[in-house]
Design a protein around this motif. Sequence first.
Motif, PDB file in Angstrom:
ATOM      1  N   THR A  82     -25.542  -3.883 -26.385  1.00 24.61           N
ATOM      2  CA  THR A  82     -24.246  -4.199 -25.774  1.00 24.61           C
ATOM      3  C   THR A  82     -23.795  -3.005 -24.937  1.00 24.61           C
ATOM      4  O   THR A  82     -24.255  -1.877 -25.126  1.00 24.61           O
ATOM      5  CB  THR A  82     -23.165  -4.464 -26.841  1.00 24.61           C
ATOM      6  OG1 THR A  82     -23.026  -3.304 -27.659  1.00 24.61           O
ATOM      7  CG2 THR A  82     -23.515  -5.664 -27.712  1.00 24.61           C
TER       8      THR A  82
ATOM      9  N   ARG B 281     -17.999  -3.503 -31.736  1.00 25.77           N
ATOM     10  CA  ARG B 281     -18.333  -4.789 -31.113  1.00 25.77           C
ATOM     11  C   ARG B 281     -18.263  -5.907 -32.146  1.00 25.77           C
ATOM     12  O   ARG B 281     -19.258  -6.607 -32.408  1.00 25.77           O
ATOM     13  CB  ARG B 281     -19.712  -4.699 -30.479  1.00 25.77           C
ATOM     14  CG  ARG B 281     -19.838  -3.620 -29.402  1.00 25.77           C
ATOM     15  CD  ARG B 281     -18.970  -3.929 -28.198  1.00 25.77           C
ATOM     16  NE  ARG B 281     -19.254  -3.017 -27.063  1.00 25.77           N
ATOM     17  CZ  ARG B 281     -18.583  -3.030 -25.939  1.00 25.77           C
ATOM     18  NH1 ARG B 281     -17.557  -3.872 -25.757  1.00 25.77           N
ATOM     19  NH2 ARG B 281     -18.903  -2.198 -24.968  1.00 25.77           N
TER      20      ARG B 281
ATOM     21  N   HIS C 205     -16.524  -8.872 -32.369  1.00 28.39           N
ATOM     22  CA  HIS C 205     -16.681 -10.280 -31.978  1.00 28.39           C
ATOM     23  C   HIS C 205     -18.137 -10.580 -31.619  1.00 28.39           C
ATOM     24  O   HIS C 205     -18.662 -11.634 -31.964  1.00 28.39           O
ATOM     25  CB  HIS C 205     -15.760 -10.601 -30.795  1.00 28.39           C
ATOM     26  CG  HIS C 205     -14.309 -10.510 -31.152  1.00 28.39           C
ATOM     27  ND1 HIS C 205     -13.765 -11.245 -32.190  1.00 28.39           N
ATOM     28  CD2 HIS C 205     -13.311  -9.751 -30.651  1.00 28.39           C
ATOM     29  CE1 HIS C 205     -12.477 -10.951 -32.297  1.00 28.39           C
ATOM     30  NE2 HIS C 205     -12.177 -10.047 -31.379  1.00 28.39           N
ATOM     31  N   THR C 206     -18.762  -9.621 -30.958  1.00 30.49           N
ATOM     32  CA  THR C 206     -20.170  -9.818 -30.600  1.00 30.49           C
ATOM     33  C   THR C 206     -21.029  -9.918 -31.859  1.00 30.49           C
ATOM     34  O   THR C 206     -21.864 -10.821 -31.985  1.00 30.49           O
ATOM     35  CB  THR C 206     -20.657  -8.648 -29.718  1.00 30.49           C
ATOM     36  OG1 THR C 206     -19.714  -8.445 -28.667  1.00 30.49           O
ATOM     37  CG2 THR C 206     -22.030  -8.949 -29.141  1.00 30.49           C
TER      38      THR C 206
ATOM     39  N   ALA D 196     -20.562 -13.199 -33.534  1.00 27.90           N
ATOM     40  CA  ALA D 196     -21.152 -14.308 -32.775  1.00 27.90           C
ATOM     41  C   ALA D 196     -22.677 -14.289 -32.829  1.00 27.90           C
ATOM     42  O   ALA D 196     -23.326 -15.312 -32.607  1.00 27.90           O
ATOM     43  CB  ALA D 196     -20.674 -14.248 -31.325  1.00 27.90           C
TER      44      ALA D 196
ATOM     45  N   VAL E 150     -23.294 -15.527 -26.053  1.00 31.05           N
ATOM     46  CA  VAL E 150     -22.519 -14.584 -26.875  1.00 31.05           C
ATOM     47  C   VAL E 150     -21.859 -13.535 -25.984  1.00 31.05           C
ATOM     48  O   VAL E 150     -20.691 -13.187 -26.166  1.00 31.05           O
ATOM     49  CB  VAL E 150     -23.421 -13.907 -27.938  1.00 31.05           C
ATOM     50  CG1 VAL E 150     -22.697 -12.739 -28.601  1.00 31.05           C
ATOM     51  CG2 VAL E 150     -23.868 -14.922 -28.976  1.00 31.05           C
TER      52      VAL E 150
ATOM     53  N   SER F  19     -17.893 -13.327 -26.025  1.00 30.01           N
ATOM     54  CA  SER F  19     -17.267 -12.123 -26.602  1.00 30.01           C
ATOM     55  C   SER F  19     -16.874 -11.131 -25.500  1.00 30.01           C
ATOM     56  O   SER F  19     -16.429 -10.016 -25.810  1.00 30.01           O
ATOM     57  CB  SER F  19     -18.203 -11.469 -27.625  1.00 30.01           C
ATOM     58  OG  SER F  19     -19.368 -10.964 -27.015  1.00 30.01           O
TER      59      SER F  19
ATOM     60  N   THR G 277     -18.501  -9.247 -23.539  1.00 29.70           N
ATOM     61  CA  THR G 277     -19.174  -7.969 -23.760  1.00 29.70           C
ATOM     62  C   THR G 277     -20.522  -8.003 -23.043  1.00 29.70           C
ATOM     63  O   THR G 277     -21.324  -8.904 -23.304  1.00 29.70           O
ATOM     64  CB  THR G 277     -19.411  -7.754 -25.273  1.00 29.70           C
ATOM     65  OG1 THR G 277     -18.143  -7.816 -25.933  1.00 29.70           O
ATOM     66  CG2 THR G 277     -20.069  -6.419 -25.554  1.00 29.70           C
TER      67      THR G 277
END
Lengths: 323, 323
Positions: free
Chosen positions: A160, A198, A200-201, A204, A285, A289, A291
């Motif tokens: 990410t 990170r 939310h990432t 997910a 994702v 998210s 990202t």
Amino acid sequence: MELKESFILETWLKSLAQDTHGALGLLDDAALLHLPEDVELVITTDMAQEGIHFLPTQRGGLVASKVLGANLSDLAAMGATPYCYQLALGLTDNQYAAWMDAFVVTLADMQRTHGIGLLGGDTIRGCAALTISITAFGIVPRGRALMRTTAKVGDTVYMTGTLGDGALGLAFLQHKMLDIDESYSQFLQHRYWHPTPRLHTGQALRGIASACMDISDGLLVDCGKLCAASHVGAVIDYARLPLSSAARWAKEHMPTLFAECISGGDDYELLFTAPPEKEEAVMQVATLSKTPITAIGQIIEGDKVTLVEGTTPLILPYIGYEH
Amino acid sequence: MELKESFILETWLKSLAQDTHGALGLLDDAALLHLPEDVELVITTDMAQEGIHFLPTQRGGLVASKVLGANLSDLAAMGATPYCYQLALGLTDNQYAAWMDAFVVTLADMQRTHGIGLLGGDTIRGCAALTISITAFGIVPRGRALMRTTAKVGDTVYMTGTLGDGALGLAFLQHKMLDIDESYSQFLQHRYWHPTPRLHTGQALRGIASACMDISDGLLVDCGKLCAASHVGAVIDYARLPLSSAARWAKEHMPTLFAECISGGDDYELLFTAPPEKEEAVMQVATLSKTPITAIGQIIEGDKVTLVEGTTPLILPYIGYEH
């Protein structure tokens, strides 16, 4: 003014715990946590001390952001939703009310951002160096935590965000980057002091990533740990490493420093693997998210992590942070 | 020899976690814990630093016994069964292999004694002072944890074991007790270094005690905390305070020091309350858990804790340890 523990508890800490179920107002010997049957508790601890992880003069807000952020990044790496945390605070006699104010305001901000609360902890005074140890708790549906041990040969390696900003931010703070544009230096310092967990990432990626960890000690060292835990190797493509504008500037103008920082620590990005057929899901994702996610390499047989430029293996001057 | 973190992990810490379910071999970003629906997790944190809680020269075994023992005592005070713990270890560059050996051997012994395992943690090096922060986890049937907030007017105040030995042990170590018999001094040092967490007693008191805590900062200070949390007062009978032979010797031969130590910390006994009709049940707990329990006072209305000799209030030179 010397701060007594009971004063610290009443003035600052109780407010952080007032909405935490099971914290018992920080009044009891211990805290209580009840969990539904279908979840697992995810538990991580990070300790930091002045002189090692930050300077003695560092403001309380930045210290809070860095230490709690590092903990939350570990929860993100497991795909967990953050829940609460224990705070052990070892204060020197130089920690004054203004420092505590800033420390606690930032913790309160992060609590609101991430929906967490202080559960309990301990405070000691008279320390030789300010020491903070946080144990953070997250929740993950049972059996669905992301692990480091489950990368498979043929999986794509992703990360990410961007790489090296944390280490470049530290280099700037150490006066190693004098001619940098102010907007770049501010960005890099922000990346160093304020990890962006990170979460939310990570959440997910449950069911999509085959393995996951966070980059805290440097891409190559951490990728080596993931590979060792999974009994595989990896090839990382130097040309595909995602860089911020500030890092691209450093790559052009200070190539030696850049080469050091590219495998420095403090990025707190997710490093994860997924089988090729999940590529579209991974990109969804990224969108959902909000990202950036970049494919940077591949899992191979063996036990080595190799950085390549085209087909040529690259040797970096520094491969990462061995604690 | 300088100890690297990876070496510390492989050489010492992994062995402590090898049988801990959810520790994931200390290989991952975090640990996992799954709990049945009908229990609550009890969570407590204690931090200790050399120069404050022990001398820099202190052997690893004693440090381990003291810090993990203090945590387990908090679990005992909640009526919990110990389960596992997170260890944050901040090492100086003076911590050598022999120190780590002794530290880890003692932790392993305590793990066997109490049926617990290392779940995870963090290790940092280069600290200004050796720092240990342990977050311990226990299990208690849902809704049955012992609290500080639930003492009632008319309840009897009890304590386990004997009072003042920990503080007298520290006084001996500080060369304040020169003419003491060696068997007494050894007993007192042992009491100081090796807290005896009253786990079986705490568990057996569930449903019998109305409120409970452990005495770590001194009887009067801690009784004051219990009373404040329960919005009551207490009268403690000086003549009924349970004393070891060594403490009785000190009372006779060094009355001023004794008076200080009687409200010193480091006893790690349970202080609890129970309604008068539970007296027989309390005495059964003493028998079953093979732990002396003594009635030392009564919960009254108000917000004061008064120590009395007969009907005369006593003023001690020192009322306890304010952190």
